[in-house]
Design an enzyme around this catalytic site. Structure first.
Site, PDB file in Angstrom:
ATOM      1  N   ASP A  77      10.274  -3.336  -5.723  1.00  0.00           N
ATOM      2  CA  ASP A  77       9.277  -3.482  -4.667  1.00  0.00           C
ATOM      3  C   ASP A  77       9.000  -2.073  -4.130  1.00  0.00           C
ATOM      4  O   ASP A  77       9.853  -1.480  -3.458  1.00  0.00           O
ATOM      5  CB  ASP A  77       9.809  -4.398  -3.561  1.00  0.00           C
ATOM      6  CG  ASP A  77       8.781  -4.597  -2.453  1.00  0.00           C
ATOM      7  OD1 ASP A  77       7.802  -3.821  -2.368  1.00  0.00           O
ATOM      8  OD2 ASP A  77       8.962  -5.538  -1.652  1.00  0.00           O
ATOM      9  N   TYR A 169      -6.885  -1.969   3.860  1.00  0.00           N
ATOM     10  CA  TYR A 169      -6.917  -1.558   2.444  1.00  0.00           C
ATOM     11  C   TYR A 169      -7.859  -0.361   2.274  1.00  0.00           C
ATOM     12  O   TYR A 169      -7.511   0.643   1.647  1.00  0.00           O
ATOM     13  CB  TYR A 169      -7.376  -2.749   1.598  1.00  0.00           C
ATOM     14  CG  TYR A 169      -7.600  -2.473   0.127  1.00  0.00           C
ATOM     15  CD1 TYR A 169      -6.524  -2.430  -0.765  1.00  0.00           C
ATOM     16  CD2 TYR A 169      -8.883  -2.279  -0.387  1.00  0.00           C
ATOM     17  CE1 TYR A 169      -6.735  -2.207  -2.124  1.00  0.00           C
ATOM     18  CE2 TYR A 169      -9.095  -2.056  -1.739  1.00  0.00           C
ATOM     19  CZ  TYR A 169      -8.015  -2.023  -2.607  1.00  0.00           C
ATOM     20  OH  TYR A 169      -8.230  -1.794  -3.949  1.00  0.00           O
ATOM     21  N   VAL A 202     -13.269  -4.338 -11.225  1.00  0.00           N
ATOM     22  CA  VAL A 202     -12.668  -4.494 -12.553  1.00  0.00           C
ATOM     23  C   VAL A 202     -12.196  -5.930 -12.705  1.00  0.00           C
ATOM     24  O   VAL A 202     -11.513  -6.462 -11.812  1.00  0.00           O
ATOM     25  CB  VAL A 202     -11.473  -3.529 -12.715  1.00  0.00           C
ATOM     26  CG1 VAL A 202     -10.892  -3.633 -14.110  1.00  0.00           C
ATOM     27  CG2 VAL A 202     -11.909  -2.099 -12.413  1.00  0.00           C
TER      28      VAL A 202
END
Ligand SMILES: NC(=O)c1ccc[n+]([C@@H]2O[C@H](COP(=O)([O-])OP(=O)(O)OC[C@H]3O[C@@H](n4cnc5c(N)ncnc54)[C@H](O)[C@@H]3O)[C@@H](O)[C@H]2O)c1
Length: 261
Positions: A77, A169, A202
């Site tokens: 992680d 983000y 994508v």
């Protein structure tokens, strides 16, 4: 879907300088990362990758087990930077160095500004930004010892477009471009090149969660080129940037977005 399938068969570039190069990829178990792992394995590079997803990562390793140098997977992680740094150290020992780092792992969960807590902010920054810095820090001594290296950070077109429900983000992805330019300046004299790849939209298994066929059609309509970008198209840019053919390319953004505006 294979992220690294060559299209059309046999026509993709092979870079002699990538043979035997030691490559570490984060988030290599699926999506673009899978395409990048597969691409470098096809180049004859020695690839190690980390991911939180065991099943797809192990499937990828099994699919590539007959390669000249099969890839090596370690569960990790990347938001636990101390553990990630420790695991990178072990991977460097196993590979005998690190020439190329691909900072690919990320998570583009949607959120509304009014729902963001301080803890959620920290968690999103950890998965989208912080690990890129600490992975670079962890590989730089090995790159210096090898006489140079290439670090490739995955950015995003999202903040350039200003998309909805992606504030944290997009903030992290904007910062990655600053990180790239800073590291490129700091370590250029060590012959370490640092660049950002900026993907457009994508087609990956995870992206298919967000987009309906109508949504995909809208993206294609906003691109200059027809068709959907695949992981193999991002991998192609990563391989070129990592190769010696790109030896004077550093501190910049390289877009693979089909002209999406
Ligand atoms: N797909 C797109 O359209 C697109 C567009 C712009 C930018 N990007 C960027 O390209 C990169 C790859 O995107 P993708 O679409 O393949 O993403 P993805 O979500 O499909 O894959 C990311 C990989 O990272 C792994 N990962 C997530 N959290 C992790 C953690 N905490 N520790 C370890 N691994 C973890 C996931 O398991 C997955 O295998 C990301 O940096 C993303 O921001 C993608």
């Amino acid at each position: 879907m294979s992220g690294g399938e060559l299209r059309p068969e046999g026509s993709s570039a092979i870079y002699p300088s990538l043979a035997g190069r030691k490559v570490i990829v984060s988030g290599g178990g699926s999506g673009i990362g899978e395409g990048i792992v597969e691409g470098f394995v096809r180049q004859g590079s020695a690839v190690a990758f980390v991911d939180v997803q065991e099943a797809p990562s192990e499937e990828l390793v099994a699919r590539l087990e007959t390669a000249a140098i099969p890839p090596h997977f370690v569960h990790c992680d990347i938001t636990d930077c101390d553990d990630y740094g420790h695991k990178i150290g072990k991977l460097i020992e196993r590979l005998g160095g690190c020439d190329i780092l691909i900072n690919n792992a990320a998570s583009d969960d949607r959120h509304k500004v009014e729902d963001v807590t301080s803890a959620y902010w920290d968690e999103r920054m950890a998965v989208n930004l912080k690990h890129q810095f600490f992975a670079a820090k962890a590989v730089i001594p090995a790159m210096k010892a090898a006489g140079g290296g290439s670090i490739i950070n995955l950015g995003s077109i999202s903040w350039h477009l200003g998309l909805e429900d992606l504030t944290i983000y997009q903030t992290a992805k904007a910062a990655i471009e600053g990180l790239t330019r800073s590291l490129a300046r700091e370590f250029g004299r060590d012959n370490i090149r640092v660049n950002t790849i900026i993907p457009g939209n994508v087609q990956t298994p995870r992206q298919m969660r967000w987009y309906t066929p109508e949504g995909e059609a809208e993206i294609v309509a906003a691109q200059c080129l027809d068709g959907r970008i695949l992981p193999v198209d991002i991998a192609a840019m990563a391989m070129w940037l990592a190769s010696d053919d790109a030896r004077y390319c550093t501190a910049h953004n390289y877009w693979v977005d089909a002209g999406w505006r």
